[in-house]
Design a protein around this motif. Sequence first.
Motif, PDB file in Angstrom:
ATOM      1  N   ILE A   1       1.421  -1.145   0.116  1.00  0.00           N
ATOM      2  CA  ILE A   1       0.211  -0.355   0.060  1.00  0.00           C
ATOM      3  C   ILE A   1       0.688   1.423   0.392  1.00  0.00           C
ATOM      4  N   ILE A   2       0.577   2.015  -1.046  1.00  0.00           N
ATOM      5  CA  ILE A   2       1.117   3.298  -0.616  1.00  0.00           C
ATOM      6  C   ILE A   2       0.477   4.806   0.146  1.00  0.00           C
ATOM      7  N   ILE A   3       1.629   5.317   0.768  1.00  0.00           N
ATOM      8  CA  ILE A   3       0.476   6.111   1.669  1.00  0.00           C
ATOM      9  C   ILE A   3       0.590   6.873   1.530  1.00  0.00           C
ATOM     10  N   PRO A   4       0.174   7.874   1.188  1.00  0.00           N
ATOM     11  CA  PRO A   4       0.677   9.939   1.148  1.00  0.00           C
ATOM     12  C   PRO A   4       0.527  10.580   2.607  1.00  0.00           C
ATOM     13  N   ILE A   5       1.326  11.408   2.444  1.00  0.00           N
ATOM     14  CA  ILE A   5       1.796  11.205   3.973  1.00  0.00           C
ATOM     15  C   ILE A   5       2.481  13.419   3.885  1.00  0.00           C
ATOM     16  N   GLY A   6       1.527  14.554   4.138  1.00  0.00           N
ATOM     17  CA  GLY A   6       1.739  16.021   4.502  1.00  0.00           C
ATOM     18  C   GLY A   6       1.498  16.263   4.982  1.00  0.00           C
ATOM     19  N   ALA A   7       1.214  17.714   4.912  1.00  0.00           N
ATOM     20  CA  ALA A   7       1.296  18.621   6.321  1.00  0.00           C
ATOM     21  C   ALA A   7       0.795  19.749   6.291  1.00  0.00           C
TER      22      ALA A   7
ATOM     23  N   THR B   1       1.324  12.057  19.056  1.00  0.00           N
ATOM     24  CA  THR B   1       0.038  11.490  18.470  1.00  0.00           C
ATOM     25  C   THR B   1      -0.190  11.372  17.674  1.00  0.00           C
ATOM     26  N   LEU B   2       1.073  11.446  16.435  1.00  0.00           N
ATOM     27  CA  LEU B   2       1.020  11.101  14.672  1.00  0.00           C
ATOM     28  C   LEU B   2       1.501   9.519  15.099  1.00  0.00           C
ATOM     29  N   VAL B   3       2.307   9.652  16.162  1.00  0.00           N
ATOM     30  CA  VAL B   3       3.032   8.367  16.140  1.00  0.00           C
ATOM     31  C   VAL B   3       2.630   7.051  16.095  1.00  0.00           C
ATOM     32  N   ASN B   4       1.010   7.507  17.701  1.00  0.00           N
ATOM     33  CA  ASN B   4       0.231   6.343  17.741  1.00  0.00           C
ATOM     34  C   ASN B   4      -1.282   6.669  16.580  1.00  0.00           C
ATOM     35  N   TYR B   5      -1.183   8.014  15.801  1.00  0.00           N
ATOM     36  CA  TYR B   5      -2.105   7.486  14.593  1.00  0.00           C
ATOM     37  C   TYR B   5      -1.511   6.961  13.818  1.00  0.00           C
ATOM     38  N   LEU B   6      -0.746   6.827  13.441  1.00  0.00           N
ATOM     39  CA  LEU B   6       0.453   6.169  12.515  1.00  0.00           C
ATOM     40  C   LEU B   6       0.532   5.141  12.756  1.00  0.00           C
ATOM     41  N   LYS B   7       0.402   4.430  13.902  1.00  0.00           N
ATOM     42  CA  LYS B   7       0.384   2.859  14.454  1.00  0.00           C
ATOM     43  C   LYS B   7      -1.261   2.983  14.664  1.00  0.00           C
ATOM     44  N   ASP B   8      -1.951   3.136  14.715  1.00  0.00           N
ATOM     45  CA  ASP B   8      -2.984   2.660  14.301  1.00  0.00           C
ATOM     46  C   ASP B   8      -3.816   2.317  12.462  1.00  0.00           C
ATOM     47  N   TYR B   9      -3.115   3.895  12.118  1.00  0.00           N
ATOM     48  CA  TYR B   9      -3.747   3.466  10.825  1.00  0.00           C
ATOM     49  C   TYR B   9      -2.652   1.857  10.435  1.00  0.00           C
ATOM     50  N   THR B  10      -1.104   2.164  10.359  1.00  0.00           N
ATOM     51  CA  THR B  10      -0.857   0.733   9.563  1.00  0.00           C
ATOM     52  C   THR B  10      -0.862  -0.517  10.164  1.00  0.00           C
ATOM     53  N   THR B  11      -1.655  -0.655  11.544  1.00  0.00           N
ATOM     54  CA  THR B  11      -1.928  -1.869  12.532  1.00  0.00           C
ATOM     55  C   THR B  11      -3.287  -1.975  11.734  1.00  0.00           C
ATOM     56  N   SER B  12      -4.048  -1.184  11.252  1.00  0.00           N
ATOM     57  CA  SER B  12      -5.822  -1.567  10.619  1.00  0.00           C
ATOM     58  C   SER B  12      -5.282  -2.498   9.217  1.00  0.00           C
ATOM     59  N   LEU B  13      -4.209  -2.163   8.401  1.00  0.00           N
ATOM     60  CA  LEU B  13      -4.186  -2.233   6.897  1.00  0.00           C
ATOM     61  C   LEU B  13      -3.590  -4.024   7.397  1.00  0.00           C
ATOM     62  N   HIS B  14      -2.150  -3.712   8.449  1.00  0.00           N
ATOM     63  CA  HIS B  14      -1.716  -5.165   8.576  1.00  0.00           C
ATOM     64  C   HIS B  14      -2.721  -5.712   9.361  1.00  0.00           C
TER      65      HIS B  14
ATOM     66  N   PRO C   1      -5.601   6.481   2.046  1.00  0.00           N
ATOM     67  CA  PRO C   1      -6.365   7.745   2.445  1.00  0.00           C
ATOM     68  C   PRO C   1      -5.118   8.595   2.855  1.00  0.00           C
ATOM     69  N   THR C   2      -4.679   9.566   2.347  1.00  0.00           N
ATOM     70  CA  THR C   2      -4.121  10.336   2.463  1.00  0.00           C
ATOM     71  C   THR C   2      -4.034  11.526   3.684  1.00  0.00           C
ATOM     72  N   ILE C   3      -2.809  11.429   4.804  1.00  0.00           N
ATOM     73  CA  ILE C   3      -2.870  11.513   5.584  1.00  0.00           C
ATOM     74  C   ILE C   3      -2.389  13.577   5.667  1.00  0.00           C
TER      75      ILE C   3
ATOM     76  N   ILE D   1     -10.952  15.102   7.754  1.00  0.00           N
ATOM     77  CA  ILE D   1     -10.363  14.634   8.418  1.00  0.00           C
ATOM     78  C   ILE D   1     -11.062  12.980   7.928  1.00  0.00           C
ATOM     79  N   ASN D   2      -9.911  11.870   7.555  1.00  0.00           N
ATOM     80  CA  ASN D   2     -10.624  11.324   6.314  1.00  0.00           C
ATOM     81  C   ASN D   2     -10.579   9.879   7.030  1.00  0.00           C
ATOM     82  N   VAL D   3      -9.951   9.757   8.702  1.00  0.00           N
ATOM     83  CA  VAL D   3     -10.164   8.259   9.060  1.00  0.00           C
ATOM     84  C   VAL D   3     -10.484   8.333  10.172  1.00  0.00           C
ATOM     85  N   GLY D   4     -11.598   7.647  10.484  1.00  0.00           N
ATOM     86  CA  GLY D   4     -12.276   7.712  12.456  1.00  0.00           C
ATOM     87  C   GLY D   4     -12.241   6.744  13.098  1.00  0.00           C
ATOM     88  N   ASN D   5     -12.874   6.285  14.174  1.00  0.00           N
ATOM     89  CA  ASN D   5     -13.052   5.280  15.123  1.00  0.00           C
ATOM     90  C   ASN D   5     -14.307   4.005  14.091  1.00  0.00           C
TER      91      ASN D   5
END
Lengths: 235, 235, 235, 235, 235, 235
Positions: free
Chosen positions: E21-27, E85-98, E61-63, F63-67
């Motif tokens: 999976i390709i994940i775009p992350i910006g700001a 928060t971003l670390v936790n966000y990334l962990k939740d995001y990738t854990t779902s996909l895994h 989905p783009t971050i 906010i693309n991803v939710g709970n």
Amino acid sequence: MELMKMTMHEVNEYLKTSQTIIIPIGAIEEHSNALPLGTDTITVEALAKRLGEISNRIVGPTINVGNCHSITYDFLGTISISPSTLVNYLKDYTTSLHKHGFRNFFFVNGHGGNIAPLRCSFDELANTLTNSKFLVASWWLLEDLKELYDNSGHAGRGEVSMIMYIDKSLVKTEFLTEEKREIPRYYVTNDLAKKYITETGIINDSQEGSYELGEKLFNASVEVMLKLLKHLEES
Amino acid sequence: MELMKMTMHEVNEYLKTSQTIIIPIGAIEEHSNALPLGTDTITVEALAKRLGEISNRIVGPTINVGNCHSITYDFLGTISISPSTLVNYLKDYTTSLHKHGFRNFFFVNGHGGNIAPLRCSFDELANTLTNSKFLVASWWLLEDLKELYDNSGHAGRGEVSMIMYIDKSLVKTEFLTEEKREIPRYYVTNDLAKKYITETGIINDSQEGSYELGEKLFNASVEVMLKLLKHLEES
Amino acid sequence: MELMKMTMHEVNEYLKTSQTIIIPIGAIEEHSNALPLGTDTITVEALAKRLGEISNRIVGPTINVGNCHSITYDFLGTISISPSTLVNYLKDYTTSLHKHGFRNFFFVNGHGGNIAPLRCSFDELANTLTNSKFLVASWWLLEDLKELYDNSGHAGRGEVSMIMYIDKSLVKTEFLTEEKREIPRYYVTNDLAKKYITETGIINDSQEGSYELGEKLFNASVEVMLKLLKHLEES
Amino acid sequence: MELMKMTMHEVNEYLKTSQTIIIPIGAIEEHSNALPLGTDTITVEALAKRLGEISNRIVGPTINVGNCHSITYDFLGTISISPSTLVNYLKDYTTSLHKHGFRNFFFVNGHGGNIAPLRCSFDELANTLTNSKFLVASWWLLEDLKELYDNSGHAGRGEVSMIMYIDKSLVKTEFLTEEKREIPRYYVTNDLAKKYITETGIINDSQEGSYELGEKLFNASVEVMLKLLKHLEES
Amino acid sequence: MELMKMTMHEVNEYLKTSQTIIIPIGAIEEHSNALPLGTDTITVEALAKRLGEISNRIVGPTINVGNCHSITYDFLGTISISPSTLVNYLKDYTTSLHKHGFRNFFFVNGHGGNIAPLRCSFDELANTLTNSKFLVASWWLLEDLKELYDNSGHAGRGEVSMIMYIDKSLVKTEFLTEEKREIPRYYVTNDLAKKYITETGIINDSQEGSYELGEKLFNASVEVMLKLLKHLEES
Amino acid sequence: MELMKMTMHEVNEYLKTSQTIIIPIGAIEEHSNALPLGTDTITVEALAKRLGEISNRIVGPTINVGNCHSITYDFLGTISISPSTLVNYLKDYTTSLHKHGFRNFFFVNGHGGNIAPLRCSFDELANTLTNSKFLVASWWLLEDLKELYDNSGHAGRGEVSMIMYIDKSLVKTEFLTEEKREIPRYYVTNDLAKKYITETGIINDSQEGSYELGEKLFNASVEVMLKLLKHLEES
């Protein structure tokens, strides 16, 4: 049956036939100058005990303090556990019980600010506490009480009546007022929202609270909760 | 005076003359098949209420569930709040009270596992809750009770007596045993430590508990705590 | 044997015969103008190394900075890790070692503020680090040293002596004072408690510290710890 | 000047002329069977002390254990503090120093896994620790050392040489190998990445390490760091 | 293929042949008065979509919002998610996909402040998300773009060109300036660092940005990323 | 007006006349084999943009991803941010905006699992983000849409219609089914609740979705939200 008063042995016996526990969760929050700070907690503790008696189900230790981080946080006497802490508290509490074999968690809730943290805690446990079921019964929101409760708000006719029924001495009737305020249909959560609460700490009160209404509200609540409890166990 | 039963108005009056609050903190923990799971909580709630009466000080809502994450965590009925959560819970609880003007926090503690989280919460608040003072009175560790308590351990003679004095119906005397176990002087915190607890969940018990001893322990505890309360306020 | 100086290969060999590790934990905290900020850390590092030598046990990397969040937090030079962070730090530290096979964790502690976080970390790990045992030996609290130590307090005769024995050059004797202060039997944790520390940062000092007393305290500590280490391994 | 060995009084004097502190941060991580687990920590501690001497700046207590949560986590002897904990640890550490008046934080870093947590901690403090400046000098990444270091990898020629120069007795030369491995230009962070480390725990080693190279690397590192330190203070 | 527009069924089909999976992350960060706040996000979303098309790989989905807690935090319009928060966000995001079967995580990154949190999240997951591989491709740091990009800084020629190529209407050319600033080789992370950004919010800009350069940068980025994607899948 | 496409300068101009921001929050969640995983996000993004246009208010980054931590967590393609992380994410997001001067936060919500975290985040900020107001408009719960929406459930007629109206190509009509399921009035949050979702991932579907219904739902939602937006600004 209150878990707090039971022994390890008695819990062991109980778990042979039921996996249900009733958990009262309230709040310590200003309720005007007429009602006690523990109005929510006192109400749910009484409801949960009655429900426990007639259903023959264990009642867990009362969660005395809830989330009042917005709206009433600054009113004298309010004690508030932040949503994040409350979520963790609920997770620890139910995880302990799940380990022992409890699977059906029935929360008798007395405070609006607890609803979101309760839901968050269930969601975070959904994939951990296998085969568990959670149901939150917030007495003032029960469909079947709609007419009786009649949209009476914080520290209002409904709560006054409940406390009158449970322990009349706790209502300082000299401080009851006739304030009535229209609550906006769409709630704006913010510190400005405090404008709906006057210095008396009442949102939508009236002096119309009574022992009789309290008795009706109390009994109707218990009746509905008994049905919900069965619904929880059978779902 | 229990905060839970007081109104906003009454708290307002109270704060004009005192900034002290008494907070009972216990545990829901197996206490053998003879004593209730809420032994610690029931004991501190009774002690705190008595102390509140004779000192004319407010008693805050009881912290029913404590930290039992080691040793008794797996015994049936134990509910445990993890140290981290308990620290945050205590911080939220005392911060609310501090905002209203309370400055002297007197904890009546009934459970060993709460001591470390209490200390951690005070430390983390030391630089935030200005001008505050905290004192933890763990009744079974009070110097002046040393002789009376005589090193009776978990679910042992001391606790049996306390509960007998507070509410005799809660002691299932048929399950009292004669087990006596020597507790090592230097405590090894671990899951192996559980070997000091047999299947009956007793560390250092005896059948020697009695209403009379309970009465003595209870009154002596209150007496010492009254002195400590004054010490807290005056320091 | 210091883990930091050992290779992967040597740890492998060690684990074939022992699962024990000694971990020194101290603090960076003002110790008056006479003693170094690292007094606690320097002391436990020296004790742990000696204990490691005579017991033939591995000594883990020193935990240099501890919890000083109350009392001395504002004194110049104090570095403090908050209780919550320290608990997580200890959990990460011991979890790594447990994964490699270590089971007996012997902490040589030099600072009072670390005791609560240590306990909290053990409790949170109790159900995760299976078959593990933890023991905290706080040298100044060892029963057998009671007479020798004679209740000398923070930056007092005991600590002065220890540092004199370990590295005399670190004691700035010109700043030793004759202050003696009675410490209250029941400790009030708060920012007011700071009144027991004068500007010199001393709680209960005296100029009576000496190399000779240091030598005695040091050797007695090591001797007792050696017994406790065996107690840990055999329990 | 090491903070750990200085007194409160000496820190007070120091702060009158400088607000700079040098902080060594390393790791406890397998470094093959030839190098000590504390290779990174031993190296930065030596570098920081030398830098402190020639710059006349205070050196803070060494952060002994770093983040090795990926790649080498499972190798015997590695101790790892998770990124989240390390971020909090660094925040507590620097916040204490900031309170006393330190403003320029110069980290002498010896381990790649620390770079991200260091940056995260600075970012979270950016709006709190006013007027502070942070600089991380990771010795093996210094531009000016590029030729000397010549891309030698984990437990490779560069680190071997550094330890040989600092303390020859710590290199078990019999375990040095001739392994050379090409490291992919774009690093894939994952558990499969471990394939670049053989059982010997070496990424890109060679037996070509020497005292002479160590001396050059060490002196060149200190020289560059001295410039960076001035850059930090003047920026 | 965008995950957001795909159905459960289509993901099911996809996973039969690919775990990537390709994940775009910006700001969302000020980019002077000439470029949009979403410059980083807009750029990586465009890059990721193109990469997804030519590689036939799913784009997650783009971050949208990244970590800008230092440097630009106070500039109007910047929204920042803290590193923790971003670390936790990334962990939740990738854990779902895994959980669903994804194993190769390719991040197309557009913002420097995200690099450390990305690394921290991978490290914390290294021992949980088994058999996973992570690669972060920060377009402006790609070796092969070095010449083209030519060290143009924040809101500078490179970013101007990228946005011109992606959506010319988003560049307010009247606000482009000729500012050029030398960025120090060794970066000092702090609130003083803000001095490198003038009121215009530009670090190292120029008016030399162009559609043509944007086209070259964009295509070169995609080309390199395609190689890195294969490298990730094959490593 | 989308914040992401605006420049610092444009935000500056905007804040001179309005302190309001519209924030779309959705979810990436299975929506049967017929609807895209981003159904919730696509819907709220479209609603928020329209609302922004007609109200002349800024729309923040979606906010693309939710709970989705309970119920649909295990269905293919669902990505879930845990409640705790989402609460922190929302706090960081709104705190940044508050710093710039935004005070009225209008959330266009498309997913039930976001309601509790939203409320928790507001509560935790209530005493920090002074003078702020928050309103959550969950389109499918709007009172005025009750008749139109007619209790169609997850991935049901309502959502099908919305997506048909927004982008017909995203509905895979061949996978629409005729399943209808009665949802219990009192919701039991648990992993057993999944029984209300068959393998098709539909709770209460029908094939009756249509472009026309979508158009009505969309326009009615925008109309109501416009009123709520004014209510927020004026309250």
